[in-house]
Scaffold this motif. Structure first.
Motif, PDB file in Angstrom:
ATOM      1  N   SER A  75       3.879   6.633   4.172  1.00 53.27           N
ATOM      2  CA  SER A  75       2.527   6.078   4.120  1.00 53.27           C
ATOM      3  C   SER A  75       2.580   4.564   4.011  1.00 53.27           C
ATOM      4  CB  SER A  75       1.738   6.683   2.953  1.00 53.27           C
ATOM      5  OG  SER A  75       2.170   6.154   1.699  1.00 53.27           O
ATOM      6  N   HIS A  76       3.558   4.067   3.275  1.00 54.93           N
ATOM      7  CA  HIS A  76       3.721   2.616   3.182  1.00 54.93           C
ATOM      8  C   HIS A  76       4.185   2.034   4.518  1.00 54.93           C
ATOM      9  CE1 HIS A  76       4.883  -1.366   1.788  1.00 54.93           C
ATOM     10  NE2 HIS A  76       6.032  -1.176   2.400  1.00 54.93           N
ATOM     11  N   LEU A  77       5.180   2.664   5.130  1.00 60.22           N
ATOM     12  CA  LEU A  77       5.704   2.160   6.401  1.00 60.22           C
ATOM     13  C   LEU A  77       4.616   2.092   7.464  1.00 60.22           C
ATOM     14  CD1 LEU A  77       9.076   4.128   6.424  1.00 60.22           C
ATOM     15  CD2 LEU A  77       8.823   1.652   6.190  1.00 60.22           C
ATOM     16  N   LEU A  78       3.737   3.092   7.494  1.00 56.12           N
ATOM     17  CA  LEU A  78       2.675   3.125   8.498  1.00 56.12           C
ATOM     18  C   LEU A  78       1.522   2.192   8.158  1.00 56.12           C
ATOM     19  CD1 LEU A  78       2.603   6.957   9.253  1.00 56.12           C
ATOM     20  CD2 LEU A  78       3.473   5.133  10.731  1.00 56.12           C
ATOM     21  N   SER A  79       1.441   1.750   6.908  1.00 55.87           N
ATOM     22  CA  SER A  79       0.365   0.842   6.510  1.00 55.87           C
ATOM     23  C   SER A  79       0.685  -0.616   6.861  1.00 55.87           C
ATOM     24  CB  SER A  79       0.114   0.941   5.004  1.00 55.87           C
ATOM     25  OG  SER A  79       1.159   0.322   4.262  1.00 55.87           O
ATOM     26  N   ARG A  80       1.940  -0.892   7.123  1.00 55.73           N
ATOM     27  CA  ARG A  80       2.353  -2.254   7.428  1.00 55.73           C
ATOM     28  C   ARG A  80       1.946  -2.642   8.842  1.00 55.73           C
ATOM     29  NH1 ARG A  80       8.581  -2.043   5.613  1.00 55.73           N
ATOM     30  NH2 ARG A  80       8.575  -4.080   6.592  1.00 55.73           N
ATOM     31  N   TYR A 122       0.820  -1.212   0.000  1.00 54.99           N
ATOM     32  CA  TYR A 122       0.000   0.000   0.000  1.00 54.99           C
ATOM     33  C   TYR A 122       0.856   1.265   0.000  1.00 54.99           C
ATOM     34  CZ  TYR A 122      -3.669   3.252   1.466  1.00 54.99           C
ATOM     35  OH  TYR A 122      -4.561   4.318   1.534  1.00 54.99           O
ATOM     36  N   VAL A 123       0.495   2.225  -0.838  1.00 51.89           N
ATOM     37  CA  VAL A 123       1.152   3.533  -0.876  1.00 51.89           C
ATOM     38  C   VAL A 123       0.092   4.595  -1.152  1.00 51.89           C
ATOM     39  CG1 VAL A 123       2.890   5.001  -1.969  1.00 51.89           C
ATOM     40  CG2 VAL A 123       3.291   2.544  -1.787  1.00 51.89           C
ATOM     41  N   ASP A 161       3.832  -3.720  11.116  1.00 47.97           N
ATOM     42  CA  ASP A 161       5.000  -3.644  11.987  1.00 47.97           C
ATOM     43  C   ASP A 161       4.742  -2.600  13.079  1.00 47.97           C
ATOM     44  OD1 ASP A 161       7.483  -3.318  13.191  1.00 47.97           O
ATOM     45  OD2 ASP A 161       8.570  -3.678  11.327  1.00 47.97           O
ATOM     46  N   GLN A 162       4.309  -3.066  14.240  1.00 53.68           N
ATOM     47  CA  GLN A 162       3.972  -2.153  15.321  1.00 53.68           C
ATOM     48  C   GLN A 162       5.190  -1.399  15.845  1.00 53.68           C
ATOM     49  OE1 GLN A 162       0.853  -1.397  16.292  1.00 53.68           O
ATOM     50  NE2 GLN A 162       0.220  -2.740  14.612  1.00 53.68           N
ATOM     51  N   GLU A 163       6.361  -2.013  15.752  1.00 55.16           N
ATOM     52  CA  GLU A 163       7.573  -1.348  16.221  1.00 55.16           C
ATOM     53  C   GLU A 163       7.864  -0.104  15.388  1.00 55.16           C
ATOM     54  OE1 GLU A 163      11.978  -2.734  17.807  1.00 55.16           O
ATOM     55  OE2 GLU A 163      11.066  -3.788  16.122  1.00 55.16           O
ATOM     56  N   VAL A 164       7.670  -0.216  14.074  1.00 58.99           N
ATOM     57  CA  VAL A 164       7.871   0.943  13.205  1.00 58.99           C
ATOM     58  C   VAL A 164       6.851   2.026  13.537  1.00 58.99           C
ATOM     59  CG1 VAL A 164       7.717   1.768  10.828  1.00 58.99           C
ATOM     60  CG2 VAL A 164       8.937  -0.352  11.336  1.00 58.99           C
ATOM     61  N   LYS A 165       5.604   1.652  13.701  1.00 59.51           N
ATOM     62  CA  LYS A 165       4.568   2.628  14.043  1.00 59.51           C
ATOM     63  C   LYS A 165       4.865   3.314  15.369  1.00 59.51           C
ATOM     64  CE  LYS A 165       0.836   0.278  11.552  1.00 59.51           C
ATOM     65  NZ  LYS A 165      -0.486  -0.372  11.666  1.00 59.51           N
ATOM     66  N   ARG A 166       5.460   2.586  16.291  1.00 61.38           N
ATOM     67  CA  ARG A 166       5.746   3.148  17.607  1.00 61.38           C
ATOM     68  C   ARG A 166       6.823   4.229  17.559  1.00 61.38           C
ATOM     69  NH1 ARG A 166       9.582   1.454  21.121  1.00 61.38           N
ATOM     70  NH2 ARG A 166       9.826  -0.547  20.046  1.00 61.38           N
ATOM     71  N   VAL A 167       7.854   4.028  16.725  1.00 60.53           N
ATOM     72  CA  VAL A 167       8.968   4.981  16.724  1.00 60.53           C
ATOM     73  C   VAL A 167       8.799   6.087  15.699  1.00 60.53           C
ATOM     74  CG1 VAL A 167      10.568   3.236  17.573  1.00 60.53           C
ATOM     75  CG2 VAL A 167      10.377   3.623  15.106  1.00 60.53           C
ATOM     76  N   LEU A 168       8.099   5.835  14.596  1.00 62.05           N
ATOM     77  CA  LEU A 168       8.033   6.818  13.511  1.00 62.05           C
ATOM     78  C   LEU A 168       7.136   7.981  13.906  1.00 62.05           C
ATOM     79  CD1 LEU A 168       9.045   7.361  10.646  1.00 62.05           C
ATOM     80  CD2 LEU A 168       7.031   6.154   9.773  1.00 62.05           C
ATOM     81  N   PHE A 169       7.695   9.172  13.888  1.00 59.61           N
ATOM     82  CA  PHE A 169       6.992  10.412  14.227  1.00 59.61           C
ATOM     83  C   PHE A 169       6.357  10.344  15.613  1.00 59.61           C
ATOM     84  CE2 PHE A 169       6.482  10.043   9.481  1.00 59.61           C
ATOM     85  CZ  PHE A 169       7.569  10.863   9.192  1.00 59.61           C
ATOM     86  N   GLY A 170       7.087   9.744  16.559  1.00 59.23           N
ATOM     87  CA  GLY A 170       6.629   9.711  17.939  1.00 59.23           C
ATOM     88  C   GLY A 170       5.397   8.873  18.177  1.00 59.23           C
ATOM     89  N   SER A 213       2.720   8.741  16.227  1.00 59.32           N
ATOM     90  CA  SER A 213       1.490   9.432  15.814  1.00 59.32           C
ATOM     91  C   SER A 213       0.627   8.593  14.883  1.00 59.32           C
ATOM     92  CB  SER A 213       1.837  10.756  15.120  1.00 59.32           C
ATOM     93  OG  SER A 213       2.519  10.509  13.900  1.00 59.32           O
ATOM     94  N   GLU A 214       1.270   7.699  14.125  1.00 56.90           N
ATOM     95  CA  GLU A 214       0.605   6.835  13.150  1.00 56.90           C
ATOM     96  C   GLU A 214      -0.076   7.620  12.030  1.00 56.90           C
ATOM     97  OE1 GLU A 214      -1.594   3.482  14.458  1.00 56.90           O
ATOM     98  OE2 GLU A 214      -0.320   3.118  16.213  1.00 56.90           O
ATOM     99  N   PHE A 215       0.436   8.813  11.742  1.00 59.38           N
ATOM    100  CA  PHE A 215       0.002   9.532  10.550  1.00 59.38           C
ATOM    101  C   PHE A 215       1.217  10.172   9.886  1.00 59.38           C
ATOM    102  CE2 PHE A 215      -0.779  12.810  13.921  1.00 59.38           C
ATOM    103  CZ  PHE A 215       0.101  13.800  13.484  1.00 59.38           C
ATOM    104  N   VAL A 216       1.045  10.554   8.618  1.00 62.35           N
ATOM    105  CA  VAL A 216       2.121  11.196   7.859  1.00 62.35           C
ATOM    106  C   VAL A 216       2.047  12.705   8.065  1.00 62.35           C
ATOM    107  CG1 VAL A 216       3.101  11.579   5.574  1.00 62.35           C
ATOM    108  CG2 VAL A 216       2.089   9.350   6.136  1.00 62.35           C
ATOM    109  N   PRO A 217       3.094  13.319   8.606  1.00 64.87           N
ATOM    110  CA  PRO A 217       3.057  14.762   8.870  1.00 64.87           C
ATOM    111  C   PRO A 217       3.132  15.595   7.590  1.00 64.87           C
ATOM    112  CG  PRO A 217       4.722  13.646  10.216  1.00 64.87           C
ATOM    113  CD  PRO A 217       4.310  12.691   9.137  1.00 64.87           C
ATOM    114  N   ASP A 218       2.746  16.851   7.718  1.00 68.70           N
ATOM    115  CA  ASP A 218       2.858  17.784   6.600  1.00 68.70           C
ATOM    116  C   ASP A 218       4.313  18.212   6.419  1.00 68.70           C
ATOM    117  OD1 ASP A 218       3.285  19.526   8.718  1.00 68.70           O
ATOM    118  OD2 ASP A 218       1.512  20.748   8.350  1.00 68.70           O
ATOM    119  N   ILE A 219       4.586  18.984   5.367  1.00 67.77           N
ATOM    120  CA  ILE A 219       5.968  19.349   5.046  1.00 67.77           C
ATOM    121  C   ILE A 219       6.632  20.158   6.155  1.00 67.77           C
ATOM    122  CG2 ILE A 219       7.415  20.713   3.478  1.00 67.77           C
ATOM    123  CD1 ILE A 219       5.734  19.724   1.168  1.00 67.77           C
TER     124      ILE A 219
END
Length: 397
Positions: free
Chosen positions: A136-141, A111-112, A143-152, A154-160
Motif C-alpha cells: 500500500s505504501h509502494l503504490l501510494s508513492r 502513507y500506509v 514512482d510510476q515505474e513501481v506502479k507499472r511493474v507491481l502486480f502487473g 493493477s495499482e491496487f493491493v491484491p487479496d491473500i
C-alpha cells in the motif's frame, strides 16, 4: 562490536514451525509464470518487440503481455481511513503530546493502509497482511515505474489468494529456490505461515529491491549457514546501502509501556538498543541533525518479524532524557491483529492510541528478529538475477 555481514539466507524459516492446516492445492498454469517473466523482461527492455496477445498499455506507452494472473487477481478489501489516513492521524497525535522545550523527535514513514486479519486468516495471515501494508505504501508513492511493474500495473493491493499465486510465480521464476522447496512451490489456498523471506521473494520478482536484515546473537548465525543439502556461504562483509547503519551495543535506556514482543528476558537493554538505533538510523537516513518535532520521511515502512508474529513498523519516537541526553525509543507499529476502526477511533479521539501503536525497548525480548525494507528503483538484467538469491545483512545483538 556488532558484526555486520551479508549471508545467503538458507534457513530464514525461523518462525514457520507452526501447525499448518491445508486446503486442496490447485496446479498453476505454467503459461502464467512464463507470461509474468516475459512481462518483466519486456518492461525492462525498450527494444523488445511488442506481442499482440493480451496487450497492456503501461504509463511509459509501450505494451507488454498482461499475465493471466494480473487479469484475474482480486483487490483486497480494507477499511479506508479518512483525514489523510492513519499516518496523518498519528502525526497529529504525536504533535499533541510534544511538550515545550522537550527534546522529542518522531520520524514516520509515508502513507500506509492498515490491513487487519479477518476470521478467514486469523492465526496465520499476519505475514500476508504485512505484505499488503508494505505494498500500500509502494503504490501510494509517485514512482510510476513501481506502479507499472507491481502486480502487473493493477495499482491496487491484491487479496491473500492472489498474493499466494504471485508468490508461487516468484518461486517458479527462480526467486528464493530454497524457500520454494520448503513449501514444495505450492501455497495457494493453504493456511501456511510465511515470513520475511517470502515477502522478499514476492517483491523481488517484480524487480523491487527488497532487503532483509537479521538481528541475532553471533551464536545463532550458524543456523543460516548449516542447512543440510545447501551450500555454506563464506563469512564476508557485505557492502550495501545499509552498511552506514551499523551501530554499537549499549546506549539506549528502557522505556516503560507497550506489550512484549517475545518471551526471553536475556540482554533486553542491549537488544533493544541495537535494534532501536538501527531503526532510528533507517528513518533518519543516518542524519545527526534531525530537529525536534514530528517528521514524515521519505522512507517506507519496515516489515518486522519475530517468533510467532509479524508487524509493520511505520516510525520511531526518540526522547533525550536527563543531563546526559540518553535516548529512549518507542517503535511505532501497525499490527494486523488490531481492528483498523479501533486504531482510527483512538487516533481521532487522541485517547488510547499509544496502546495500539507504541512499543518500548523493553519489549524487544525475542532471541532473533528480521526486518525488510525496499530500496528505490527497479532491478533489471544481471541485478534482477542476483535478487533471486535472498541474502541478508546480519546485525549481531
Amino acid at each position: 562490536m556488532l558484526l555486520f555481514t551479508s549471508i545467503p539466507i538458507l534457513l530464514t524459516r525461523l518462525f514457520l514451525s507452526h501447525v499448518n492446516s491445508h486446503f486442496d492445492d490447485d496446479e498453476i498454469d505454467p503459461r502464467i509464470a512464463s507470461d509474468h517473466y516475459l512481462a518483466l523482461q519486456l518492461a525492462s527492455d525498450p527494444s523488445s518487440s511488442t506481442p499482440k496477445e493480451a496487450p497492456f498499455l503501461d504509463p511509459l506507452n509501450k505494451t507488454v503481455p498482461f499475465a493471466s494472473l494480473a487479469r484475474s487477481q482480486t483487490k483486497s478489501p480494507f477499511h479506508i481511513v479518512e483525514n489523510g489516513g492513519l499516518i496523518c492521524l498519528l502525526k497529529t497525535c504525536l504533535e499533541s503530546k510534544t511538550k515545550p522545550l522537550e527534546s522529542n523527535t518522531s520520524l514516520l514513514s509515508g502513507y500506509v493502509d492498515h490491513f487487519q486479519s479477518t476470521k478467514e486468516d486469523k492465526g496465520w495471515g499476519c505475514g500476508w497482511r504485512n505484505i499488503q501494508m508494505q505494498c500500500s505504501h509502494l503504490l501510494s508513492r509517485r514512482d510510476q515505474e513501481v506502479k507499472r511493474v507491481l502486480f502487473g500495473g493493477s495499482e491496487f493491493v491484491p487479496d491473500i489468494p492472489s498474493l499466494q499465486r504471485w508468490l508461487e510465480l516468484a518461486w517458479r521464476s527462480g526467486f528464493d529456490v530454497s524457500g520454494g522447496l520448503h513449501f514444495d512451490k505450492r501455497i495457494y489456498g493453504c493456511k501456511k505461515w510465511i515470513g520475511t523471506t517470502e515477502c522478499a521473494a514476492l517483491l523481488r520478482s517484480f524487480g523491487l529491491r527488497a532487503r532483509v536484515v537479521d538481528f541475532a546473537p553471533e551464536k545463532s548465525r550458524s543456523m543460516y549457514l548449516s542447512v543440510p543439502g545447501s551450500a555454506v556461504a563464506p563469512k564476508r562483509r557485505g557492502y550495501g546501502p545499509m552498511d552506514r547503519y551499523v551501530v554499537r551495543k549499549g546506549g539506549s535506556g528502557v522505556e516503560k509501556g507497550g506489550d512484549s514482543l517475545g518471551s526471553s528476558s536475556s540482554s533486553r537493554t542491549s537488544k533493544g538498543a541495537v535494534l532501536m538505533e538501527w531503526v532510528w538510523n533507517y528513518f533518519s537516513d543516518n542524519r545527526l541533525d534531525v530537529s525536534s518535532g514530528v517528521h514524515i520521511t521519505n522512507k517506507g515502512p519496515l516489515y518486522f518479524q519475530h517468533e510467532g508474529h509479524s508487524r509493520t513498523i511505520v516510525g520511531i519516537q526518540r526522547r533525550l532524557q536527563g543531563t546526559t541526553f540518553t535516548p529512549q525509543y518507542n517503535l511505532l507499529i501497525l499490527d494486523p491483529a488490531d481492528f483498523t476502526r479501533g486504531i482510527e477511533k483512538a487516533l481521532v479521539d487522541k485517547r488510547g492510541w499509544e496502546g495500539y501503536l507504541k512499543r518500548g525497548a523493553h519489549s524487544l525480548t525475542c532471541p532473533e528478529y528480521q526486518m525488510l525494507y525496499v530500496d528505490n528503483g527497479i532491478a533489471v538484467g544481471e541485478e534482477l538475477e542476483q535478487l533471486k538469491t535472498i541474502d541478508s545483512h546480519f546485525v549481531e545483538f
